[in-house]
Design a protein around this motif. Structure first.
Motif, PDB file in Angstrom:
ATOM      1  N   UNK A 170      16.550  28.061 -31.317  1.00 20.71           N
ATOM      2  CA  UNK A 170      16.884  28.580 -32.714  1.00 20.71           C
ATOM      3  C   UNK A 170      15.309  28.513 -32.780  1.00 20.71           C
ATOM      4  N   UNK A 171      14.083  28.688 -32.777  1.00 18.46           N
ATOM      5  CA  UNK A 171      13.253  28.261 -32.944  1.00 18.46           C
ATOM      6  C   UNK A 171      12.155  29.746 -32.168  1.00 18.46           C
ATOM      7  N   UNK A 172      10.948  30.096 -33.196  1.00 17.49           N
ATOM      8  CA  UNK A 172      10.005  30.893 -32.429  1.00 17.49           C
ATOM      9  C   UNK A 172       8.857  29.747 -31.660  1.00 17.49           C
ATOM     10  N   UNK A 173       8.792  30.681 -30.178  1.00 16.60           N
ATOM     11  CA  UNK A 173       8.071  29.988 -29.669  1.00 16.60           C
ATOM     12  C   UNK A 173       6.629  30.256 -30.832  1.00 16.60           C
ATOM     13  N   UNK A 174       5.259  29.497 -30.094  1.00 16.05           N
ATOM     14  CA  UNK A 174       4.027  30.049 -30.543  1.00 16.05           C
ATOM     15  C   UNK A 174       2.945  29.684 -29.409  1.00 16.05           C
ATOM     16  N   UNK A 175       3.355  28.131 -28.835  1.00 17.95           N
ATOM     17  CA  UNK A 175       2.197  27.884 -27.368  1.00 17.95           C
ATOM     18  C   UNK A 175       2.257  27.062 -27.901  1.00 17.95           C
ATOM     19  N   UNK A 176       2.214  26.894 -25.751  1.00 15.41           N
ATOM     20  CA  UNK A 176       2.200  25.438 -25.330  1.00 15.41           C
ATOM     21  C   UNK A 176       1.567  24.992 -24.804  1.00 15.41           C
ATOM     22  N   UNK A 177       0.538  23.841 -24.559  1.00 14.56           N
ATOM     23  CA  UNK A 177      -1.025  22.963 -25.342  1.00 14.56           C
ATOM     24  C   UNK A 177      -1.545  22.367 -24.192  1.00 14.56           C
ATOM     25  N   UNK A 178      -1.082  21.453 -24.113  1.00 12.25           N
ATOM     26  CA  UNK A 178      -1.636  20.502 -22.522  1.00 12.25           C
ATOM     27  C   UNK A 178      -0.205  19.971 -22.208  1.00 12.25           C
ATOM     28  N   UNK A 179      -0.648  18.929 -20.935  1.00 15.20           N
ATOM     29  CA  UNK A 179      -0.200  18.701 -20.587  1.00 15.20           C
ATOM     30  C   UNK A 179      -0.226  17.152 -20.105  1.00 15.20           C
ATOM     31  N   UNK A 180       0.659  16.116 -20.277  1.00 15.98           N
ATOM     32  CA  UNK A 180      -0.731  14.618 -19.391  1.00 15.98           C
ATOM     33  C   UNK A 180       0.648  14.278 -18.855  1.00 15.98           C
ATOM     34  N   UNK A 181       0.539  13.235 -17.961  1.00 12.85           N
ATOM     35  CA  UNK A 181       0.922  12.263 -16.972  1.00 12.85           C
ATOM     36  C   UNK A 181       1.473  11.104 -17.127  1.00 12.85           C
ATOM     37  N   UNK A 182       2.588  10.256 -16.743  1.00 12.78           N
ATOM     38  CA  UNK A 182       3.123   9.292 -17.052  1.00 12.78           C
ATOM     39  C   UNK A 182       2.941   8.172 -16.557  1.00 12.78           C
ATOM     40  N   UNK A 183       3.441   6.997 -17.412  1.00  7.01           N
ATOM     41  CA  UNK A 183       3.015   5.491 -16.819  1.00  7.01           C
ATOM     42  C   UNK A 183       3.759   5.028 -16.677  1.00  7.01           C
ATOM     43  N   UNK A 184       3.969   3.839 -15.619  1.00  6.55           N
ATOM     44  CA  UNK A 184       4.717   2.183 -16.214  1.00  6.55           C
ATOM     45  C   UNK A 184       4.377   1.361 -16.362  1.00  6.55           C
ATOM     46  N   UNK A 185       4.759   0.858 -17.298  1.00  7.89           N
ATOM     47  CA  UNK A 185       3.419   0.144 -18.045  1.00  7.89           C
ATOM     48  C   UNK A 185       4.147  -1.516 -18.199  1.00  7.89           C
ATOM     49  N   UNK A 186       3.840  -2.650 -18.316  1.00  8.46           N
ATOM     50  CA  UNK A 186       3.815  -4.488 -18.166  1.00  8.46           C
ATOM     51  C   UNK A 186       2.917  -5.317 -18.431  1.00  8.46           C
ATOM     52  N   UNK A 187       3.420  -5.665 -19.141  1.00  7.43           N
ATOM     53  CA  UNK A 187       2.485  -6.625 -20.355  1.00  7.43           C
ATOM     54  C   UNK A 187       1.424  -6.793 -19.248  1.00  7.43           C
ATOM     55  N   UNK A 188       0.242  -7.814 -20.002  1.00  2.00           N
ATOM     56  CA  UNK A 188      -0.568  -8.270 -18.958  1.00  2.00           C
ATOM     57  C   UNK A 188      -0.230  -8.982 -18.398  1.00  2.00           C
ATOM     58  N   UNK A 189       1.002 -10.659 -18.916  1.00  4.59           N
ATOM     59  CA  UNK A 189       1.005 -11.683 -17.718  1.00  4.59           C
ATOM     60  C   UNK A 189       2.211 -11.420 -17.136  1.00  4.59           C
ATOM     61  N   UNK A 238       9.940  28.404 -37.333  1.00 12.51           N
ATOM     62  CA  UNK A 238      11.002  28.537 -37.870  1.00 12.51           C
ATOM     63  C   UNK A 238      11.710  29.761 -37.625  1.00 12.51           C
ATOM     64  N   UNK A 239      12.692  29.929 -37.142  1.00 16.44           N
ATOM     65  CA  UNK A 239      13.350  30.920 -36.759  1.00 16.44           C
ATOM     66  C   UNK A 239      12.857  32.892 -37.596  1.00 16.44           C
ATOM     67  N   UNK A 240      12.777  33.904 -37.051  1.00 13.30           N
ATOM     68  CA  UNK A 240      12.576  35.424 -37.561  1.00 13.30           C
ATOM     69  C   UNK A 240      11.332  35.351 -38.466  1.00 13.30           C
ATOM     70  N   UNK A 241      10.843  34.760 -37.387  1.00  8.22           N
ATOM     71  CA  UNK A 241       8.770  34.567 -37.928  1.00  8.22           C
ATOM     72  C   UNK A 241       8.782  36.173 -37.740  1.00  8.22           C
ATOM     73  N   UNK A 242       7.844  36.913 -38.336  1.00  8.38           N
ATOM     74  CA  UNK A 242       8.122  38.008 -37.900  1.00  8.38           C
ATOM     75  C   UNK A 242       6.423  38.869 -37.044  1.00  8.38           C
ATOM     76  N   UNK A 243       6.020  39.910 -36.607  1.00  6.58           N
ATOM     77  CA  UNK A 243       5.852  40.003 -35.568  1.00  6.58           C
ATOM     78  C   UNK A 243       4.181  39.781 -36.094  1.00  6.58           C
ATOM     79  N   UNK A 244       4.184  40.154 -37.414  1.00  7.22           N
ATOM     80  CA  UNK A 244       2.119  40.104 -37.475  1.00  7.22           C
ATOM     81  C   UNK A 244       2.045  38.294 -38.363  1.00  7.22           C
ATOM     82  N   UNK A 245       3.082  37.205 -37.999  1.00  8.43           N
ATOM     83  CA  UNK A 245       2.716  36.056 -38.092  1.00  8.43           C
ATOM     84  C   UNK A 245       2.700  35.814 -36.752  1.00  8.43           C
ATOM     85  N   UNK A 246       3.136  36.095 -35.824  1.00  9.83           N
ATOM     86  CA  UNK A 246       3.226  35.715 -34.104  1.00  9.83           C
ATOM     87  C   UNK A 246       1.930  36.518 -34.157  1.00  9.83           C
TER      88      UNK A 246
END
Length: 322
Positions: free
Chosen positions: A112-131, A258-266
């Motif tokens: 439903x959208x016009x893809x522009x770019x994929x930018x970056x990746x990052x890792x997932x973490x599991x956390x608990x309170x310090x105590x 948004x959908x239907x972006x023009x070739x020039x815009x892309x």
């Protein structure tokens, strides 16, 4: 005499090239809005504001850029807004755009959208309170294997995102059924950590960039990271494989229009974003948030989204909702 026509022709070519570049630069004819479909400080928000700062400071775009936070429905409120626009309004995205639909939580798809770019990746973490008495991811999984509902697990902004999925994939390797886990959903990572330190939940799963500020301020402990090896920036945090679970999981973020972006815009955004990811400021941003460069242009992102959709269909062949 023969040199004069050639000289004139050369000037003409240079002039035309300049005109062509100016026309592409003028593809954006008014101020640009980047929608971060989350609260300030979240992953989408951090990425959107980094884009804004670099595009403007490096003078890669000659218009003003504003970041607008449209919060709600796991990103859907912001994405629906972008669908209704015609130009100069972009939105941050991630795998949640895909998983929302696969879980039946949204009728919106990446198509439903016009893809522009994929930018970056990052890792997932599991956390608990310090105590927290939970000392490791291994002990956490052993406890959950005995009693899957033993701990309340916080996640934001919606079930089905990579935060939850990475935890589910880890738990499945020790034969814990996802539907037996006790997930609590919050609007953003601030709320998750607040619940964690107040002992309203016991554990949380989120992206590293969201968790790191709480770790640096000694509010939480990082139990495990979804990287393939320990990070040189955080050498004290073990990987899932060191905890006995073979899991490497990367979370990506990108931007779409948004959908239907023009070739020039892309073409304009392809040219502009490619210049941005080559800047020293972008490299410093990646380093600051411990992100990994994962740039793909519009056509590459279109193929990547299709591949990711198929991958998530396989990964999510289980019911992830309680």
């Amino acid at each position: 005499m023969k040199k004069i026509p050639y000289f004139i022709f050369t000037l003409f070519v240079i002039f035309c090239i300049g005109c062509s570049q100016n026309e592409k630069q003028e593809t954006v004819t008014k101020d640009v809005t980047i929608i971060a479909p989350s609260s300030e400080g979240g992953g989408w928000d951090l990425t959107a504001r980094a884009l804004k700062d670099i595009l403007m400071s490096e003078e890669l775009i000659n218009k003003n850029i504003r970041v607008v936070n449209k919060i709600g429905a796991g990103g859907e409120l912001g994405w629906k807004y972008v669908m209704q626009q015609e130009d100069n309004v972009l939105a941050m995205n991630s795998s949640l755009l895909i998983t929302n639909h696969l879980l039946g939580q949204s009728s919106i798809t990446y198509n439903d959208f016009t893809p522009i770019a994929t930018l970056a990746t990052e890792w997932e973490v599991v956390i608990v309170s310090k105590d927290s008495s939970i000392s490791s991811a291994k002990s956490l999984m052993n406890s959950l294997k005995k009693t899957p509902s033993a701990y309340k697990i916080g996640v934001s902004p919606r079930l089905g995102n990579d935060d939850q999925l990475s935890f589910v994939l880890a738990s499945k390797q020790v034969d814990i059924q996802p539907e037996e886990l006790d997930f609590y959903v919050y609007e953003n990572s601030d709320q998750v950590v607040s619940a964690l330190v107040k002992n309203q939940i016991d554990v949380a799963t989120m992206s590293l960039s969201e968790a790191k500020k709480y770790y640096d301020s000694n509010q939480v402990k990082l139990l495990v990271i979804s990287a393939d090896k320990r990070l040189k920036e955080l050498p004290e945090i073990p990987t899932w494989s060191e905890e006995g679970i073979e899991l490497v999981f990367e979370h990506w973020r990108g931007i779409m229009g948004p959908p239907n972006m023009t070739k020039d815009e892309i073409e304009f955004w392809d040219m502009t974003i490619e210049k941005m990811v080559r800047t020293e400021k972008w490299k410093q941003t990646l380093k600051k948030y411990l992100w990994k460069d994962f740039y793909k242009n519009s056509s590459e992102t279109s193929k990547y989204l299709e591949e990711q959709s198929k991958m998530y269909e396989v990964l999510m062949g289980v019911d992830m909702e309680n």
